[in-house]
Design a protein around this motif. Structure first.
Motif, PDB file in Angstrom:
ATOM      1  N   THR A  42       3.218  -7.205   0.662  1.00 49.64           N
ATOM      2  CA  THR A  42       1.815  -7.576   0.884  1.00 49.64           C
ATOM      3  C   THR A  42       1.409  -7.263   2.325  1.00 49.64           C
ATOM      4  O   THR A  42       2.112  -7.642   3.280  1.00 49.64           O
ATOM      5  N   ASN A  43       0.282  -6.557   2.471  1.00 48.75           N
ATOM      6  CA  ASN A  43      -0.251  -6.146   3.777  1.00 48.75           C
ATOM      7  C   ASN A  43       0.666  -5.179   4.518  1.00 48.75           C
ATOM      8  O   ASN A  43       0.523  -4.983   5.726  1.00 48.75           O
ATOM      9  N   LYS A  44       1.603  -4.574   3.774  1.00 48.97           N
ATOM     10  CA  LYS A  44       2.515  -3.595   4.374  1.00 48.97           C
ATOM     11  C   LYS A  44       2.341  -2.264   3.656  1.00 48.97           C
ATOM     12  O   LYS A  44       1.739  -2.183   2.589  1.00 48.97           O
ATOM     13  N   HIS A  45       2.870  -1.218   4.263  1.00 49.51           N
ATOM     14  CA  HIS A  45       2.695   0.131   3.733  1.00 49.51           C
ATOM     15  C   HIS A  45       4.059   0.727   3.392  1.00 49.51           C
ATOM     16  O   HIS A  45       5.006   0.643   4.189  1.00 49.51           O
ATOM     17  N   THR A  63       0.875  -1.168   0.000  1.00 55.15           N
ATOM     18  CA  THR A  63       0.000   0.000   0.000  1.00 55.15           C
ATOM     19  C   THR A  63       0.916   1.222   0.000  1.00 55.15           C
ATOM     20  O   THR A  63       1.639   1.457   0.973  1.00 55.15           O
ATOM     21  N   GLU A 102      -3.195   1.107  -3.678  1.00 53.09           N
ATOM     22  CA  GLU A 102      -3.277  -0.245  -3.119  1.00 53.09           C
ATOM     23  C   GLU A 102      -2.571  -1.246  -4.036  1.00 53.09           C
ATOM     24  O   GLU A 102      -2.559  -1.095  -5.258  1.00 53.09           O
ATOM     25  N   ASN A 103      -1.987  -2.294  -3.399  1.00 54.71           N
ATOM     26  CA  ASN A 103      -1.373  -3.412  -4.132  1.00 54.71           C
ATOM     27  C   ASN A 103      -0.511  -2.917  -5.298  1.00 54.71           C
ATOM     28  O   ASN A 103      -0.696  -3.290  -6.457  1.00 54.71           O
ATOM     29  N   HIS A 151       2.560  -1.971   9.361  1.00 56.35           N
ATOM     30  CA  HIS A 151       1.131  -1.669   9.391  1.00 56.35           C
ATOM     31  C   HIS A 151       0.914  -0.261   8.851  1.00 56.35           C
ATOM     32  O   HIS A 151       1.825   0.346   8.296  1.00 56.35           O
TER      33      HIS A 151
END
Length: 986
Positions: free
Chosen positions: A608-611, A568, A579-580, A912
């Motif tokens: 993935t699932n990280k910023h 992200t 996103e993605n 996160h």
């Protein structure tokens, strides 16, 4: 016959005392300076030129011939030195020999001294280039004896006081002469330092950056004076110009100061010879790049007493490493081609010099280079061909030894200075040291003799029992007395067979006469030596990291091609949050942003699932510096934080762990016009220069309010003392700057003034102001002064009453860099509110959240989040307060502050949401180089624990083997804040 020998022995002792030629360990013997030939010696003409079975011929204090086939005149006194070695006497070119440091000036007055106290000299008392040490010189026989006993023949001495300290004296350590003969040069060098004079209470400079600025201005003024542009005579500047062609020797106290001195020298085309501090191994490549000659102390730390495990935990890894690594300094310098001389400076006792040097040699330092560093190199630095060698025509300064001068068992017999003999150990006294088997009265004892010359001592044992005894060796006669239960046994005798056997007459407690003998246990001794050598543990020197402390890098991160997938992405641009999305970093830049990107050979990181965000930019910080305030004048625009960037500050690493990649290191708020800023990238492990932005925008710190008018200073006497005085000061200085700039632009001759140069840059829009501010009235005042004088304020920092004047700030075009929720810590912040940032933002002001604090700077992500709670800013706008907005305020938004193709690859991968209290920076990347990796951070923590255990065991071993130790020391990190006042040492 035996009784006759006994009588002759005691008669010889009586005669010795009567004639007062009883040999001493370091007596000075006056000899006539006649033609003398020293024959059959091994002679070191230089460290590289060695002659065997050669002759040295001296006369009138000079070498007149040297070689294997020297023709000895008939009237020459000949001294046979078969089995002996001759070296040139050593040269120490950094000394205060014979010159006492002046007494420190004191005052009971509460008023601070801002002006100089000397008339007819420079405006700053700490510039003392006029000092002639000849007036203060007094030959110190006691100190000379210590140096002579250590092998030194010449010292270069000076008055160790001030920033520019005057010239030096080259002095031969000849106690048998007069100053007229032994002073070889009355202007041998010019000395400098970063320390103030003790003879003056003038407060400026108050910091290391102030000292550097003062040196620059002094050189500018000296040039202006040399061209005849000053009406008044200035004796200090005259002396400085007169001494400019001398060797310039600069004393530093740490590695960073060595680079700072070299920086000033380079700016003015001066190549200083730098007196180092023994930590050059930490940045040896940078030391090499200075191209300077160095003078290196041979002074090593003792191990810490780590027997108390609780106290041992408090010792920093950096300090532990120093003990382990610094004996290798000379080896490292030599192997890297750095040219250096050695000095006894910083030693508590000259007697430890050889012991320390032998330790350095044990750590790999070449004996040949050691000799060169004590002879030829110091002589070459001074440009004196008559010392440091034994070539024909040179001074007859040489030492006579029993062998290798750098061997602990070698005896230094004599040190001849200017052809005058100084006896250190009597050459006629045999060396009896060793282990013997002593036979007397049908008993066999173990006799161990140690020491040198007349100070040889003995220990006698019968089996495991130590026998009370007395031993003396005088005029080749041995006297031993044993005190046993059966009574006394007295022995006298002499050596035969080159001291391998001793024998003589003994008398028991009843007076019965018998014989005694002692034979040297040569074979057993050799075997013990061999076994000891085999058991000696190899020396382990732990590797150096960059910086050389815990969490340092053993290899600097390299620029990589990095592809971060499926993250992200917080762009801090109009594109918002993606996103993605993939981001490709290549050649230190953001190459591409998109989906399903590919790159051959890239380091692929799963996001993935990280910023992913741009690196945090801290507009106002005081980390990574060795000084923060030049407080000693009300305007210090001449100083710059760029001079004092400290790459060793652990807060750099800690900030990286919180996602901060760029910081403006600001001068403090001690004066209305402060010093210039340093904008740095937190490239952990790089040197200071490589951390500073290329083509860095120019900034300076101004300040308003309580700090500058010295509200909380009981001794504050400097102008201004009121807020209205602050306004007048700005008007006065910018009026002067306008006049200065006009004169410069007209092409007329002008005295270069670094302070006015900086203020003129502000007037010309070339330098930006970041101003410490709180109260709305003063904020208004400075904007009005700026409009009146024709300049702009770039940023009001702190600006806790910015919400009151946000509309005026918008009109002026000034940004606000503020705290999220600080208030009530002093009177002028009583009106602070947590909605300040949001209100300024809503009024159209560019707003940043800064730290001004070494702890807050590693959680600026959370500080940004507070603007959402207080004021309802959007997530995107909140995040911009620590990324693109501070980048805009610093005029680096074309390079950093957002994720945009073409910008610098300064990004952070978070576990996160970046403003969550639970998030952690997993990777912090600067210019495509990973400077912080949380997984590697865990590895470093384990490595630190393991290394400390290794060092603790090494120190315990040192203590158990009789080595000296010192109590544990806790290193306290300095916490610089806006109002921190440090004092430059005298």
């Amino acid at each position: 016959m035996k009784k006759l020998l006994f009588l002759l022995f005691f008669l010889s002792l009586s005669f010795s005392y009567a004639q007062d030629y009883f040999p001493t360990d370091a007596g000075v013997k006056t000899t006539e300076n006649t033609l003398t030939a020293f024959t059959n010696a091994k002679i070191y003409v230089t460290s590289k030129k060695i002659l065997k079975k050669a002759t040295l011929l001296i006369e009138n204090g000079k070498v007149i011939a040297i070689g294997k086939s020297v023709k000895i005149p008939k009237n020459a006194k000949t001294i046979n030195l078969e089995g002996k070695t001759i070296y040139p006497s050593f040269v120490d070119i950094y000394s205060n020999f014979g010159i006492k440091k002046p007494n420190r000036k004191t005052s009971n007055s509460r008023r601070t001294q801002y002006e100089a106290s000397r008339e007819g000299y420079y405006w700053n008392d700490h510039i003392r280039s006029d000092v002639n040490p000849l007036k203060a010189f007094s030959f110190d026989s006691k100190q000379a004896k210590e140096l002579i006993n250590a092998g030194f023949g010449v010292v270069n001495t000076h008055m160790e006081d001030g920033i520019i300290r005057g010239n030096g004296l080259l002095v031969a350590l000849n106690p048998n002469s007069s100053d007229a003969y032994r002073i070889l040069d009355t202007k041998s060098a010019q000395y400098l330092s970063f320390s103030k004079s003790v003879t003056s209470l003038q407060v400026y400079p108050g910091s290391i950056m102030g000292a550097m600025a003062l040196l620059r201005q002094t050189y500018n003024d000296a040039s202006w004076y040399a061209n005849g542009n000053m009406k008044n005579k200035d004796l200090a500047l005259e002396a400085l110009n007169a001494n400019k062609n001398l060797v310039q020797i600069f004393k530093t106290s740490n590695l960073l100061d060595a680079f700072r001195a070299d920086k000033v020298g380079d700016e003015f085309g001066i190549q200083y010879t730098i007196v180092g501090s023994g930590d050059e191994y930490e940045r040896v490549a940078d030391i090499k790049s200075t191209n300077a000659n160095f003078i290196i102390p041979v002074n090593f730390s003792n191990a810490y007493d780590v027997s108390n495990p609780l106290l041992a935990q408090q010792i920093s890894l950096r300090d532990m490493r120093k003990w382990n690594q610094e004996p290798s300094n000379l080896k490292v310098l030599a192997e890297n081609g750095v040219n250096f001389a050695l000095t006894t400076n910083t030693l508590k006792s000259v007697k430890t010099f050889h012991k320390n040097l032998q330790k350095a040699i044990k750590y790999g330092f070449s004996k040949e280079k050691a000799l060169a560093a004590l002879t030829a190199i110091p002589a070459n630095i001074l440009g004196n061909t008559k010392i440091g060698n034994l070539n024909e025509g040179s001074y007859a300064n040489f030492i006579i030894t029993s062998g290798d001068i750098f061997d602990a068992k070698t005896t230094l017999y004599e040190n001849w200075v200017q052809g005058s003999k100084n006896m250190v150990n009597d050459m006629s006294v045999k060396d009896l040291s060793g282990n013997y088997m002593l036979s007397v009265n049908n008993k066999t004892y173990d006799l161990t003799i140690s020491g040198k010359g007349a100070k040889q001592t003995a220990v006698i044992k019968l089996g495991d029992k130590k026998i009370k005894s007395k031993f003396s060796f005088i005029d080749d006669w041995i006297s031993i007395t044993l005190n046993e239960d059966s009574g006394y046994t007295r022995m006298m005798g002499q050596t035969i067979n080159a001291a391998n056997v001793m024998q003589g007459t003994a008398f028991d407690t009843l007076g019965n006469e018998t014989s005694w003998s002692a034979a040297k246990k040569v074979k057993k001794q050799d075997k013990k030596k061999k076994n000891k050598k085999e058991k000696e543990e190899p020396i382990v020197v732990l590797p150096v990291s960059y910086p050389n402390l815990g969490f340092g890098n053993y290899e600097l991160p390299k620029t990589e091609t990095i592809l971060i997938k499926n993250a992200t992405v917080w762009t801090s641009e109009d594109a918002g949050i993606l996103e993605n999305t993939d981001v490709l970093l290549k050649d230190g830049k953001i190459e591409k942003i998109g989906k399903n990107l590919k790159a051959r050979g890239a380091n692929i990181i799963d996001g993935t699932n990280k910023h992913l965000t741009a690196g945090i930019v801290d507009e106002h910080s005081h980390i990574a510096t060795s000084a923060v305030n030049e407080w000693a004048q009300n305007s210090t625009a001449e100083v710059t934080i760029e001079d004092v960037v400290d790459p060793n500050d652990i807060n750099i690493y800690r900030n990286l762990s919180g996602g901060t990649t760029t910081a403006q290191i600001l001068h403090g708020s001690a004066n209305p016009i402060g010093g210039r800023s340093a904008i740095i990238k937190l490239k952990w492990g790089e040197n200071a220069d490589n951390m500073i932005y290329d083509n860095s925008p120019k900034f300076i710190k101004f300040a308003l309010g309580e700090n500058v008018k010295q509200s909380r200073s009981p001794n504050g006497t400097r102008f201004p003392q009121t807020r209205m005085g602050v306004e007048q000061l700005f008007v006065d200085y910018f009026t002067r700057a306008k006049e200065y700039d006009a004169l410069k632009k007209n092409g007329k001759p002008y005295r270069k003034d670094d302070e006015m140069e900086t203020l003129a840059e502000i007037l010309n829009g070339e330098r930006h102001i970041s101003c410490h501010s709180y109260v709305q009235s003063e904020i208004n005042m400075l904007m009005k002064v700026a409009d009146r004088m024709g300049f702009k304020v770039n940023t009001f920092t702190h600006i806790l009453e910015g919400y009151k004047v946000a509309d005026k700030m918008k009109e002026h075009g000034v940004g606000g860099s503020t705290f999220s929720d600080w208030w009530a810590y002093k009177y002028e912040v009583n009106d602070a509110i947590p909605y300040n940032a949001a209100i300024m933002h809503n009024a159209g002001v560019t707003v940043a959240i800064n730290s001004d604090d070494r702890e807050m700077s590693r959680r600026l992500n959370q500080e940004a989040a507070k603007t959402i709670k207080y004021g309802g800013m959007s997530e995107l706008d909140a995040w911009k307060t620590v990324t693109i907005n501070p980048a805009k305020l610093l005029h680096i938004d074309d390079r950093v502050g957002s994720i945009k193709e073409g910008k610098n690859a300064d990004v952070v991968l978070w576990s996160h949401h970046p403003m969550s209290i639970y998030t952690k920076a997993e990777k912090t990347i600067i210019d495509g180089r990973i400077f912080f990796d949380r997984a590697k951070d865990k590895e470093k923590r384990l490595a630190i624990q393991k290394e400390k255990s290794t060092l603790i065991n090494m120190m315990l071993n040192e203590k158990m083997n009789g080595g000296k130790t010192k109590p544990p020391m806790i290193r306290e990190d300095r916490n610089f804040e806006c109002d921190t006042l440090e004092e430059l040492k005298n």
